[in-house]
Design an enzyme around this catalytic site. Sequence first.
Site, PDB file in Angstrom:
ATOM      1  CG  HIS A   8      -0.251   0.249   2.523  1.00 44.33           C
ATOM      2  ND1 HIS A   8       0.519  -0.706   3.128  1.00 44.33           N
ATOM      3  CD2 HIS A   8      -0.212   1.354   3.325  1.00 44.33           C
ATOM      4  CE1 HIS A   8       1.004  -0.220   4.267  1.00 44.33           C
ATOM      5  NE2 HIS A   8       0.575   1.020   4.407  1.00 44.33           N
ATOM      6  CB  SER A 103       5.937  -6.123 -14.996  1.00 49.59           C
ATOM      7  OG  SER A 103       6.746  -5.408 -15.900  1.00 49.59           O
ATOM      8  CB  SER A 104       4.527  -4.727 -20.106  1.00 48.80           C
ATOM      9  OG  SER A 104       5.574  -3.813 -19.826  1.00 48.80           O
ATOM     10  CB  CYS A 105       9.375  -6.864 -18.124  1.00 53.90           C
ATOM     11  SG  CYS A 105       9.199  -7.581 -16.479  1.00 53.90           S
ATOM     12  CE1 TYR A 132       9.525  -6.918 -10.647  1.00 54.65           C
ATOM     13  CE2 TYR A 132       9.085  -6.508 -12.968  1.00 54.65           C
ATOM     14  CZ  TYR A 132       8.725  -6.391 -11.648  1.00 54.65           C
ATOM     15  OH  TYR A 132       7.551  -5.758 -11.312  1.00 54.65           O
ATOM     16  CE  LYS A 136       6.172  -9.594 -10.081  1.00 56.39           C
ATOM     17  NZ  LYS A 136       5.202  -9.045  -9.097  1.00 56.39           N
ATOM     18  CG  HIS A 175      10.291   2.085 -13.708  1.00 50.60           C
ATOM     19  ND1 HIS A 175       9.722   1.853 -12.475  1.00 50.60           N
ATOM     20  CD2 HIS A 175      10.586   0.867 -14.225  1.00 50.60           C
ATOM     21  CE1 HIS A 175       9.655   0.543 -12.257  1.00 50.60           C
ATOM     22  NE2 HIS A 175      10.178  -0.072 -13.298  1.00 50.60           N
TER      23      HIS A 175
END
Length: 317
Positions: A8, A103-105, A132, A136, A175
């Site tokens: 959070h 994540s898009s990675c 990473y 994910k 980022h």
Amino acid sequence: MKYYLAGHRGMVGGAILRQLRGRGAEVITRTHAELDLTDQAAVRDFMRAERPDCVILAAARVGGIHANDTYPADFIYENLMIEANVIHQAFDAGVTRLLQLGSSCIYPREAAQPMAEHALLTGPLERTNEPYAIAKIAGIKLCESYNRQHGADYRSVMPTNLYGPGDNFHPENSHVLPALMRRFHEAVQDGRDSVTIWGTGAPRREFLHVDDMARASLFVLDLDPATYRAHTDPMQSHINVGFGQDVTIAELAAMIAEVTGFDGEIAFDTSKPDGTMRKLMDNSRLSDMGWNASIGLKEGIADTYRWFLEHAGEVRR
């Protein structure tokens, strides 16, 4: 309904918390000091004591190209432990509804653009953030496996590059968008006439405001099970969340320079890596369900910079 929101205090988790509190929901939170999510026993005891009805997993070890390339062991270990502990212990405590953020990675480096959900595991990953990305992907497969074996309702959303209030503005470990924002801001403050950016500026990236991501997350979480199943595949049940358009890093830099008031030279250090040349999400699955982003990139950058200025003494160093 009682929600447990992990993460959070992060940018995404904070946006989701604002949305939930706006609904008047009962939300349980814990700081890292209060609950280490890499500690299996601690997570088990917490879940058994609190018995949430729904879990939102927004906690993760995150960072940009430099951080991923410098700390690969930290990134894969911590994220694997967080996912395994939260997902399994939620199931063990009787939680039937869970949403985890990825994540898009996760998609292959050379995936066809825009990247659709079915591109998962069809090719090699980008080297600089492979640890990473593997963590994910494991989170997605954990959710799918508990659904298949135990009949749980665990869902995954894969956001594109996120930005907005609460972002990490560290000069090396953040980022690209917040890193550039801080760099241009400091160039203006110091009176410098040039800013140098890693790479060629040619890679294209898609950016989504964190408030849009929070709304999308709760939209997916609130879908009735029949609708969710009708729009997903049991073996690839994750859902992309993106803006639908991308820009080059050079174009992004120009936008940020304009917002921050920098009017000097923007140079590119071509000895540094570009990373994946393009990452655009195929958002048709989520769009077909009835959700689309609403905050434009220029508007979002201006909103983020206002927040940055208002919290200049609090941004993460």
